[in-house]
Design an enzyme around this catalytic site. Structure first.
Site, PDB file in Angstrom:
ATOM      1  N   HIS A   1       0.820  -1.206   0.000  1.00 27.11           N
ATOM      2  CA  HIS A   1       0.000   0.000   0.000  1.00 27.11           C
ATOM      3  C   HIS A   1       0.857   1.261   0.000  1.00 27.11           C
ATOM      4  O   HIS A   1       0.736   2.106  -0.878  1.00 27.11           O
ATOM      5  CB  HIS A   1      -0.951  -0.003   1.207  1.00 27.11           C
ATOM      6  CG  HIS A   1      -1.763   1.232   1.353  1.00 27.11           C
ATOM      7  ND1 HIS A   1      -1.756   1.971   2.507  1.00 27.11           N
ATOM      8  CD2 HIS A   1      -2.588   1.874   0.497  1.00 27.11           C
ATOM      9  CE1 HIS A   1      -2.556   3.021   2.348  1.00 27.11           C
ATOM     10  NE2 HIS A   1      -3.075   2.983   1.144  1.00 27.11           N
TER      11      HIS A   1
ATOM     12  N   HIS B   1      -1.159   1.607   8.075  1.00 24.44           N
ATOM     13  CA  HIS B   1      -2.607   1.673   7.875  1.00 24.44           C
ATOM     14  C   HIS B   1      -3.277   0.342   8.212  1.00 24.44           C
ATOM     15  O   HIS B   1      -4.383   0.078   7.793  1.00 24.44           O
ATOM     16  CB  HIS B   1      -2.919   2.090   6.434  1.00 24.44           C
ATOM     17  CG  HIS B   1      -2.403   3.452   6.117  1.00 24.44           C
ATOM     18  ND1 HIS B   1      -1.267   3.642   5.363  1.00 24.44           N
ATOM     19  CD2 HIS B   1      -2.837   4.670   6.473  1.00 24.44           C
ATOM     20  CE1 HIS B   1      -1.045   4.950   5.259  1.00 24.44           C
ATOM     21  NE2 HIS B   1      -1.972   5.590   5.923  1.00 24.44           N
TER      22      HIS B   1
END
Length: 172
Positions: free
Chosen positions: A102, A121
């Site tokens: 990501h 995250h």
């Protein structure tokens, strides 16, 4: 009167656009089926590199590696039972990039549930299921390294299932 006419034009444009979009999607499905590689057979070829020896591994204890070069940290894990993409006599040795696909945060291995976890995250990846994402913001699975075990027990990486974060191409 003017508003009603605008609604009629909008409805006609909507229906025409929907028909064209459906036709385009159908054509794309027919032509894309044979042209695109599926994740199961996708492979990024990097040069072969020795990672460790089977004798260096303990069950469920990750070993830090660098593959395909020093700018790409990874982890080699002997899981103790055969898994997807596993190699070795028991089919239980896997290796992954530790850079989250990501945003590239360094991930850590959780030995309790056998996942790679991102502190940025909170994406989580299942190392028993080929690095499949199980939670979080990532939009792709974790790159799994293709492994080969030599007769003397040396473990070599031969490529990756996906591009490693931060690499815009397959070229080193």
């Amino acid at each position: 009167m003017r508003c009603k006419k605008m609604v009629d034009v909008g409805r006609r444009q909507f229906l025409r656009g929907s028909a064209l979009a459906a036709a385009g999607a159908a054509a794309g499905t027919v032509t894309a089926g044979s042209a695109q590689a599926t994740p199961a057979n996708a492979q990024v070829d990097y040069p072969s590199g020795k990672l460790a020896n089977i004798a260096d591994l303990a069950i469920n204890e990750p070993v830090d590696i660098e593959y395909p070069d020093a700018d790409s940290p990874g982890v080699l894990i002997k899981l103790g039972e055969a898994v997807e993409g596993g190699v070795g006599p028991d089919g239980d040795i896997v290796a992954y990039s530790v850079l989250c696909p990501h945003r590239g945060y360094y991930m850590s291995y959780n030995s309790e549930d056998r996942t790679m976890n991102c502190p940025g995250h909170y994406s989580r990846f299942d190392v028993e299921a080929g690095g499949q994402q199980v939670w979080g913001h990532a939009t792709s699975n974790l790159p799994q390294f293709t492994l080969r075990v030599a007769d003397n027990g040396d473990i070599f990486a031969e490529g990756s299932s996906d591009l490693i974060f931060g690499r815009p191409s397959n070229v080193l």
